[in-house]
Motif scaffolding. Structure first.
Motif, short mmCIF file in Angstrom:
data_model
loop_
_atom_site.label_atom_id
_atom_site.label_comp_id
_atom_site.label_asym_id
_atom_site.label_seq_id
_atom_site.Cartn_x
_atom_site.Cartn_y
_atom_site.Cartn_z
N SER A 313 0.84 -1.20 0.00
CA SER A 313 0.00 0.00 0.00
C SER A 313 0.87 1.24 0.00
O SER A 313 1.95 1.28 0.61
N ASP A 314 0.40 2.27 -0.70
CA ASP A 314 1.08 3.55 -0.76
C ASP A 314 0.01 4.62 -0.99
O ASP A 314 -0.65 4.63 -2.05
N ALA A 315 -0.18 5.50 -0.03
CA ALA A 315 -1.23 6.51 -0.13
C ALA A 315 -0.86 7.66 -1.06
O ALA A 315 -1.72 8.46 -1.44
N GLU A 329 -6.65 7.88 -7.01
CA GLU A 329 -6.52 9.14 -6.28
C GLU A 329 -6.16 8.92 -4.82
O GLU A 329 -5.62 9.81 -4.16
N ASN A 330 -6.41 7.69 -4.32
CA ASN A 330 -6.05 7.36 -2.94
C ASN A 330 -4.73 6.61 -2.85
O ASN A 330 -4.36 6.13 -1.78
N GLY A 331 -4.03 6.47 -3.98
CA GLY A 331 -2.71 5.84 -3.94
C GLY A 331 -2.65 4.51 -4.66
O GLY A 331 -3.43 4.23 -5.58
N GLN A 332 -1.73 3.68 -4.23
CA GLN A 332 -1.43 2.41 -4.89
C GLN A 332 -1.63 1.26 -3.92
O GLN A 332 -1.30 1.35 -2.74
N ASP A 378 -9.19 -8.72 -6.63
CA ASP A 378 -10.49 -9.27 -6.25
C ASP A 378 -10.84 -10.50 -7.08
O ASP A 378 -12.00 -10.92 -7.11
N ARG A 379 -9.84 -11.14 -7.70
CA ARG A 379 -10.08 -12.30 -8.56
C ARG A 379 -9.45 -13.54 -7.95
O ARG A 379 -8.27 -13.55 -7.62
N THR A 380 -10.27 -14.60 -7.82
CA THR A 380 -9.83 -15.85 -7.21
C THR A 380 -9.98 -16.99 -8.21
O THR A 380 -10.98 -17.07 -8.92
N SER A 453 -3.36 -4.15 -10.68
CA SER A 453 -3.06 -3.02 -9.80
C SER A 453 -4.35 -2.24 -9.60
O SER A 453 -4.95 -1.75 -10.57
N LEU A 454 -4.81 -2.18 -8.35
CA LEU A 454 -6.07 -1.51 -8.04
C LEU A 454 -7.20 -2.06 -8.91
O LEU A 454 -8.00 -1.32 -9.49
#
Length: 655
Positions: A313-315, A329-332, A378-380, A453-454
């Motif tokens: 995580s990186d804001a 917009e909230n980071g990585q 979010d993929r399983t 990524s995101l």
């Protein structure tokens, strides 16, 4: 720099009297409460009950013996999870190596690149593409520090075995702790515990590392023909990721002698790796068992459940650093999880296993079903592996030994395999020859095929399995302390990460030629150890250092009727400038760069005292920075830290 040296020295003099108090407070604060209670209870039982085989345990004075001692079964037995007796690892038997144990990458016989601070991500400098067969999520940047069940030891001893190792530099936040404990409740049951902790605040901005590994194991032999081994492993690693410094020019500015003031690419990013594993192994022997020597048929069972979670995580929104990777917009953010449930069943045939027999061996085969539940973002997806395993070991005579093992995958990733064959010839006691052949077909890892990524796909690959074939041999002369090894690897369809942090496939054939030379010798009081790695790659997209050498030279003096040992020496690493690796913290992957890495050499000093099994030592790390302030790099943008003193102790307790 000279003022820094004096300041460090004064800090040690002032705080020396508080050292033991710091150690006790630190261990008490970092040991899990349940582990502390178990450790205390077993230690108390040792005091109350004593030893059940006191007369059979000889006095062991390691000061008077050579390095690399193999403690034999007369002292105690060390077993792996298959009930086979093994020798202790070098970190527990070699007195000189113990001084460097807080950084596994500094093992004289291993060659690694790492980010510069203790516990940082690392990659093997000796190109070694062979991996285990079956689905692999691809998170390996912290493998050097991970505790796993295959390496976990079980101690069968009437006298408790306890190894304590602690060291720290001036701040308590730069320390390493290692605890190993083994005790038999009876000749048929016992417990083993291991605790490893690295805590390093780093030299640069936002570089703190916290790593904790805990392992607990039990063994139980209901009868001579039945053995059960259980282990539980936990790894918790948290790293502050700074992306490296923004420029090397700050080193020339005296305003940045405090390296934490040098600007870094990232300032609030964080990565976490968590791993849990529970494993049960059982061996049921149908044949003859005499004095732990088996002949005949055995049934093998191995069951395991594990979970691995990697989070990043990186804001901040540093789009120039992350390049093609999505920025919200909230980071990585990145998330990977792999849950594994596996069961295997097989048989093993032991034959000719008598102490006076020159012809003996074993043959075993197992079938393993492994279910993977792999989640990225979010993929399983469910991945099913059916693995066929076969192992063969044969001693034809006192001169010739043969070993081989094969793993073949069916189901998902069908066709992947790993074949290893090894032959050992010992025509003379002081002359050994070993030859090896390795062949592997391996599907790329999960992170090499797909990355989100995101929740946005950055790349979606469908690369075919890569081929790796290696052949080579080793010649060693133990009496002279000499060894020489050659290895040639030919690969096709290898997958690597480029400077845009994305995987690429090499469709051409790559040839890697490796030479390794070793010298380890003690002449009276003088001791030296040298290991040299030479490599050549036919493709510059496969980065290998042409030369990587490690050296130690020192003296060992035994004083006061051999009750006190004094160690005084220096170690050094030599790596000529080379086009090396960069590191991308979001995926935890290393990639080749076209930027020349300036390393040259580093030097460490050692002063150690030893009484029986108690060692206390002072290390002088990166001494070359006292007279040469040029930064050293193993990984692009990640300088090695400046001069640092480290003080520590190591204590081996028995009974």
């Amino acid at each position: 720099m000279h003022a820094t040296f004096v300041r460090h020295l004064l800090n040690y003099v002032i705080n020396l009297r508080l050292f033991i108090i710091k150690i006790s407070v630190y261990i008490k604060s970092t040991l899990p409460r349940w582990l502390f209670l178990v450790f205390f209870s077993i230690t108390l039982s040792n005091i109350v009950n004593g030893q059940f085989t006191r007369d059979s345990v000889p006095v062991f004075d390691s000061i008077t013996v050579d390095n690399d001692i193999d403690i034999d079964s007369n002292f105690f037995a060390v077993m792996n999870r298959w009930g086979e007796q093994i020798t202790l690892p070098r970190s527990e038997t070699d007195s000189v190596w113990n001084y460097w144990n807080h950084v596994p990458a500094l093992d004289p016989s291993r060659f690694y690149f790492y980010l510069g601070n203790t516990g940082s991500p690392a990659i093997e400098a000796r190109w070694n593409p062979h991996k285990a067969v079956g689905f692999d999520p691809g998170v390996h940047h912290l493998d050097l520090y991970r505790l796993n069940s295959d390496q976990f030891n079980y101690y069968s001893t009437g006298r408790a075995y306890t190894l304590l190792h602690y060291n720290q530099s001036p701040q308590q936040t730069k320390s390493a702790t290692n605890v190993k404990f083994g005790r038999a409740f009876s000749k048929a049951s016992g417990i083993s515990i291991q605790y490893d902790r690295i805590n390093d605040i780093g030299e640069f901005n936002h570089q703190k590392t916290r790593q904790t590994s805990v392992g607990a194991g039990l063994y139980f032999f209901p009868a001579d023909d039945k053995k059960v081994f259980f282990s539980y492993i936990s790894n918790n690693f948290t790293l502050e990721e700074n992306g490296g410094i923004t420029s090397i020019d700050f080193y020339a500015d005296p305003n940045y002698d405090d390296r934490s003031l040098i600007p870094t690419n990232l300032n609030i990013s964080l990565s976490e790796l968590k791993e849990r594993e529970a494993r049960l192994t059982s061996i049921w022997t149908l044949g003859e068992v005499r004095d732990t020597v088996t002949n005949g048929l055995s049934i093998l069972y191995d069951g395991k459940y594990s979970t691995l979670i990697y989070k990043y995580s990186d804001a901040n929104t540093n789009a120039s650093f992350y390049r093609n990777f999505s920025i919200h917009e909230n980071g990585q953010r990145a998330f990977i999880q792999n849950n594994v449930f596996s069961n295997s069943l097989g048989v093993q045939i032991d034959y000719g296993k008598r102490t006076d027999s020159e012809f003996k061996g074993k043959l075993n085969g197992r079938i393993e079903y492994r279910w993977n539940s792999y989640t990225q973002s979010d993929r399983t997806s469910d991945i099913n592996n059916l693995l066929l395993r076969a192992n063969y070991a044969q001693q034809l005579s006192k001169v010739i030994q043969l070993r081989s093992n094969l793993v073949l995958a069916l189901g998902d990733q069908a066709g992947d395999y790993l074949l290893k064959a090894n032959a050992i010839l010992r025509p003379f006691k002081s002359f050994h020859i070993q030859g090896h052949f390795i062949s592997q077909l391996r599907t790329p890892t999960g992170i090499e095929q797909v990355f989100y990524s995101l929740e946005s796909p950055i790349y979606l690959n469908n690369y075919p399995a890569a081929s790796y074939n290696a052949i080579g041999g080793t010649i060693s002369m133990p009496a002279l302390g000499l060894s020489a090894k050659i290895n040639n690897i030919i690969s096709s369809d290898h997958v690597y990460f480029d400077e845009e942090f994305t995987p690429q496939r090499l469709s051409s054939t790559v040839n890697i030629l490796q030479f390794q030379f070793g010298l380890k010798k003690q002449l009276h009081w003088l001791f030296t150890e040298n290991n040299i790695l030479i490599q050549n790659s036919s493709d510059n997209r496969i980065v290998v250092p042409t030369l990587y050498s490690k050296h130690y030279l020192g003296g060992k003096w035994q004083l006061f009727k051999k009750r006190l040992q004094l160690d005084l020496g220096a170690s050094g690493v030599i790596i000529p400038d080379f086009d090396g690796y960069g590191y991308f913290p979001l995926t935890g992957q290393f990639y080749p760069t076209q930027t020349n890495q300036s390393f040259n050499y580093t030097m460490n000093g050692l002063l150690g005292l030893r009484v029986d099994q108690f060692n206390v030592y002072i290390k002088f790390e990166n001494m070359q920075s006292i007279w040469d302030e040029e930064p050293r790099f193993m990984i692009q943008d990640y300088p090695m830290y400046d001069f640092r003193m480290r003080i520590g102790f190591r204590w081996l307790l028995r009974g």
